[in-house]
Design an enzyme around this catalytic site. Structure first.
Site, PDB file in Angstrom:
ATOM      1  N   GLU A   1      -4.659   2.854  -4.284  1.00 57.12           N
ATOM      2  CA  GLU A   1      -5.434   2.169  -3.236  1.00 57.12           C
ATOM      3  C   GLU A   1      -4.643   2.311  -1.959  1.00 57.12           C
ATOM      4  OE1 GLU A   1      -8.336   0.668  -3.736  1.00 57.12           O
ATOM      5  OE2 GLU A   1      -8.308   1.033  -5.883  1.00 57.12           O
TER       6      GLU A   1
ATOM      7  N   CYS B   1      -5.245  -3.426   5.021  1.00 60.80           N
ATOM      8  CA  CYS B   1      -5.815  -2.086   4.903  1.00 60.80           C
ATOM      9  C   CYS B   1      -7.284  -2.102   5.325  1.00 60.80           C
ATOM     10  CB  CYS B   1      -5.692  -1.600   3.471  1.00 60.80           C
ATOM     11  SG  CYS B   1      -6.487  -2.688   2.303  1.00 60.80           S
TER      12      CYS B   1
HETATM   13  N1  LIG Z   1      -6.469  -0.039  -0.220  1.00 65.37           N
HETATM   14  C1  LIG Z   1      -5.826  -1.159  -0.497  1.00 65.37           C
HETATM   15  O1  LIG Z   1      -6.242  -1.955  -1.320  1.00 65.37           O
HETATM   16  C2  LIG Z   1      -4.547  -1.505   0.231  1.00 65.37           C
HETATM   17  C3  LIG Z   1      -4.083  -2.811   0.148  1.00 65.37           C
HETATM   18  C4  LIG Z   1      -2.920  -3.156   0.815  1.00 65.37           C
HETATM   19  C5  LIG Z   1      -2.217  -2.202   1.563  1.00 65.37           C
HETATM   20  N2  LIG Z   1      -2.682  -0.943   1.658  1.00 65.37           N
HETATM   21  C6  LIG Z   1      -1.969   0.054   2.470  1.00 65.37           C
HETATM   22  O2  LIG Z   1      -0.566  -0.109   2.293  1.00 65.37           O
HETATM   23  C7  LIG Z   1       0.130   0.296   3.460  1.00 65.37           C
HETATM   24  C8  LIG Z   1       1.142  -0.757   3.851  1.00 65.37           C
HETATM   25  O3  LIG Z   1       2.011  -1.027   2.802  1.00 65.37           O
HETATM   26  P1  LIG Z   1       3.480  -0.378   2.691  1.00 65.37           P
HETATM   27  O4  LIG Z   1       4.022  -0.105   4.054  1.00 65.37           O
HETATM   28  O5  LIG Z   1       4.247  -1.275   1.779  1.00 65.37           O
HETATM   29  O6  LIG Z   1       3.173   1.006   1.977  1.00 65.37           O
HETATM   30  P2  LIG Z   1       4.220   2.054   1.379  1.00 65.37           P
HETATM   31  O7  LIG Z   1       3.415   3.191   0.893  1.00 65.37           O
HETATM   32  O8  LIG Z   1       5.310   2.337   2.336  1.00 65.37           O
HETATM   33  O9  LIG Z   1       4.908   1.281   0.165  1.00 65.37           O
HETATM   34  C9  LIG Z   1       4.158   0.761  -0.922  1.00 65.37           C
HETATM   35  C10 LIG Z   1       5.054   0.677  -2.149  1.00 65.37           C
HETATM   36  O10 LIG Z   1       5.420   1.987  -2.542  1.00 65.37           O
HETATM   37  C11 LIG Z   1       6.838   2.066  -2.729  1.00 65.37           C
HETATM   38  N3  LIG Z   1       7.239   3.444  -2.477  1.00 65.37           N
HETATM   39  C12 LIG Z   1       7.595   4.038  -1.326  1.00 65.37           C
HETATM   40  N4  LIG Z   1       7.863   5.345  -1.509  1.00 65.37           N
HETATM   41  C13 LIG Z   1       7.642   5.600  -2.816  1.00 65.37           C
HETATM   42  C14 LIG Z   1       7.720   6.767  -3.628  1.00 65.37           C
HETATM   43  N5  LIG Z   1       8.065   7.964  -3.125  1.00 65.37           N
HETATM   44  N6  LIG Z   1       7.407   6.675  -4.940  1.00 65.37           N
HETATM   45  C15 LIG Z   1       7.016   5.491  -5.477  1.00 65.37           C
HETATM   46  N7  LIG Z   1       6.946   4.348  -4.770  1.00 65.37           N
HETATM   47  C16 LIG Z   1       7.241   4.392  -3.445  1.00 65.37           C
HETATM   48  C17 LIG Z   1       7.368   1.049  -1.739  1.00 65.37           C
HETATM   49  O11 LIG Z   1       8.697   0.691  -2.070  1.00 65.37           O
HETATM   50  C18 LIG Z   1       6.354  -0.069  -1.922  1.00 65.37           C
HETATM   51  O12 LIG Z   1       6.652  -0.819  -3.061  1.00 65.37           O
HETATM   52  C19 LIG Z   1      -0.946   0.519   4.506  1.00 65.37           C
HETATM   53  O13 LIG Z   1      -1.200   1.886   4.632  1.00 65.37           O
HETATM   54  C20 LIG Z   1      -2.164  -0.194   3.926  1.00 65.37           C
HETATM   55  O14 LIG Z   1      -3.388   0.300   4.388  1.00 65.37           O
HETATM   56  C21 LIG Z   1      -3.829  -0.564   0.987  1.00 65.37           C
HETATM   57  N1  LIG Z   2      -8.528  -6.929   0.031  1.00 65.31           N
HETATM   58  C1  LIG Z   2      -8.070  -7.235   1.360  1.00 65.31           C
HETATM   59  C2  LIG Z   2      -7.276  -6.138   1.979  1.00 65.31           C
HETATM   60  C3  LIG Z   2      -6.151  -5.612   1.165  1.00 65.31           C
HETATM   61  C4  LIG Z   2      -5.369  -4.645   1.996  1.00 65.31           C
HETATM   62  O1  LIG Z   2      -4.555  -4.924   2.799  1.00 65.31           O
HETATM   63  C5  LIG Z   2      -9.242  -7.526   2.271  1.00 65.31           C
HETATM   64  O2  LIG Z   2     -10.390  -7.334   1.872  1.00 65.31           O
HETATM   65  O3  LIG Z   2      -9.022  -7.907   3.412  1.00 65.31           O
END
Ligand SMILES: NC(=O)c1ccc[n+]([C@@H]2O[C@H](COP(=O)([O-])OP(=O)(O)OC[C@H]3O[C@@H](n4cnc5c(N)ncnc54)[C@H](O)[C@@H]3O)[C@@H](O)[C@H]2O)c1
Ligand SMILES: N[C@@H](CCC=O)C(=O)O
Length: 413
Positions: free
Chosen positions: A167, A201
């Site tokens: 995600e 996100c």
């Molecule tokens: N679609 C969704 O449901 C959703 C929800 C929340 C956040 N997000 C996205 O998350 C991002 C923000 O979160 P973030 O900055 O923590 O993201 P990130 O990708 O930097 O990190 C997420 C996790 O991945 C780990 N990680 C980093 N590099 C890795 C690797 N090479 N292998 C395995 N694990 C690794 C990090 O330590 C952390 O635990 C934004 O892009 C946001 O849109 C998406």
């Molecule tokens: N599920 C959350 C977003 C998660 C990502 O950051 C929302 O619907 O706002």
């Protein structure tokens, strides 16, 4: 919620909705597992019994982000657990304390310690976990680039081929036509773009505003932004807390610098009087020409506005789809046909009509995107759990044991 405010800068509103969502995930997935994991009888020729059942895959790596450090951390882990797996949960490096608290509670509630293990650490720790062939599946939420790293690493791994549930981010748009109610638009834009300091996100990044009403709506939006208060996230009076860290602020500052020259600043919020105690970034709105000016997700409280004319709508849909992201989308219009057209024309996971576009509720607004925004299945949705499981069928020729007893029990019609 206190810990969420202190460690992640989440406001009281954000903290409350996170705790509620985590509880919802536990209850929803438990209910889904009871209903969906029952053994299913499949049709077959007489004398043969066919059954389909779902089973855990083994050990699931659950890797989560800092921006929903309770809800997403919990949701991933409980989905994997209830599907019959053991879990190694790797929280984001920015938020290990809330994760530790959730795991303590899970253990206290009866989840065995060796079935749910916490693995705090930086990204390299996650990478090592993903590369370990004892891991039978990966549930990841975070950035699109990180998801790609994980996908490549899994592809290069020897051993069984395992699923990746990812995600990721979005370049989320809202279309506002001239029939929309400006007051409602402004309320929903403020929440969608700036709640949680835009660190969702799902947050609104680009508002397409029909040119006929643009000036009026932007004036009202600027007025509403002047009322927002940035400050200590643990204070009830605070609307917007700080960003997660200095790196996040620097990224936004670089983007704002580019927008200062490429776009037009429409409005900006006041910085907090006492800017101590966090990396604050007051929300801003920039008017730009085209969606293509944004190459990637901008993760913070910066809203972009593009004016459009009705005859340009086909190009608007094309631009949204061409971005490759497909997470959330908003529509504000009092014309049903227009909302339906937008829904059908765009490849997006969650479309919200005449409301804000954040705060998905488990089981109600099942959440997740497509394309660069994720693999699915939707979190908190009815198709989620089977992806954490493996399927087996059992075919038994009961005739070999002396006949099909069911035949003897048939009643005459
Ligand atoms: N679609 C969704 O449901 C959703 C929800 C929340 C956040 N997000 C996205 O998350 C991002 C923000 O979160 P973030 O900055 O923590 O993201 P990130 O990708 O930097 O990190 C997420 C996790 O991945 C780990 N990680 C980093 N590099 C890795 C690797 N090479 N292998 C395995 N694990 C690794 C990090 O330590 C952390 O635990 C934004 O892009 C946001 O849109 C998406
Ligand atoms: N599920 C959350 C977003 C998660 C990502 O950051 C929302 O619907 O706002």
């Amino acid at each position: 919620m206190g810990l969420l405010a202190a460690e992640a800068g989440r406001t009281i509103d954000d903290g409350l909705s996170e705790v509620r969502e985590a509880v919802d995930f536990c209850r929803y997935y438990a209910q889904q597992a009871r209903a969906g994991f029952a053994v299913k009888r499949l049709p077959g020729p007489t004398g043969e019994v066919n059954e389909l059942s779902l089973h855990g895959r083994g050990v699931f790596a659950c890797i989560s982000p800092w921006n929903f450090p309770v809800a997403i951390f919990t949701g991933q882990a409980v989905a994997a657990l209830v599907a019959g797996n053991a879990v190694v949960a790797k929280p984001a490096e920015q938020t290990p304390l809330v994760a530790a608290q959730v795991v303590r509670w899970a253990h206290a509630a009866g989840v065995p310690g060796d079935v749910l293990q916490l693995l705090p650490g930086v990204g390299a720790v996650g990478a090592q976990l993903v590369g370990d062939t004892r891991v039978s599946g990966v549930a990841f939420t975070g950035g699109t680039d990180t998801a790609r790293h994980i996908q490549r690493s899994l592809a290069e791994r020897d051993g069984p081929i395992v699923p990746l549930i990812a995600e990721t981010g979005g370049l989320n748009c809202m279309l506002v036509d001239a029939t929309a109610l400006p007051e409602q638009v402004v309320d929903d834009v403020i929440i969608s773009a700036f709640q949680s300091a835009g660190q969702r996100c799902s947050a609104l990044r680009v508002m397409y505003l029909q040119a006929d009403i643009a000036d009026r709506v932007l004036e009202m939006l600027a007025g509403a932004m002047a009322e927002l208060r940035l400050g200590d996230p643990s204070e009830f009076a605070t609307d917007i807390g700080p960003l997660i860290d200095l790196a996040a602020r620097q990224t936004l500052e670089r983007h704002a610098e580019r927008m200062d020259s490429e776009g037009r600043l429409v409005a900006a919020c006041e910085a907090p009087a006492d800017g101590k105690g966090g990396y604050f970034f007051p929300p801003r709105v920039y008017e730009i020409e085209r969606l293509e000016q944004l190459e990637r997700e901008v993760f913070g409280p910066i809203l972009h506005v593009i004016r459009y004319r009705v005859e340009e709508l086909p190009q608007v849909y094309e631009a949204i789809n061409a971005s490759g992201y497909g997470l959330t989308l908003g529509v504000h219009s009092r014309i049903d046909g227009f909302a339906r057209e937008v829904f059908q024309a765009t490849r997006v996971g969650n479309t919200y009509i005449n409301r804000n576009m954040v705060g998905a509720i488990v089981g109600v607004n099942s959440f997740g995107g497509q394309g660069l925004s994720g693999t699915g299945p939707k979190a908190g949705g009815p198709h989620c759990l089977p992806r954490f499981a493996t399927e087996k069928t059992r075919t038994d020729n009961v005739v070999a044991k002396g006949g099909n007893t069911q035949l003897f029990n048939l009643e005459e019609e």
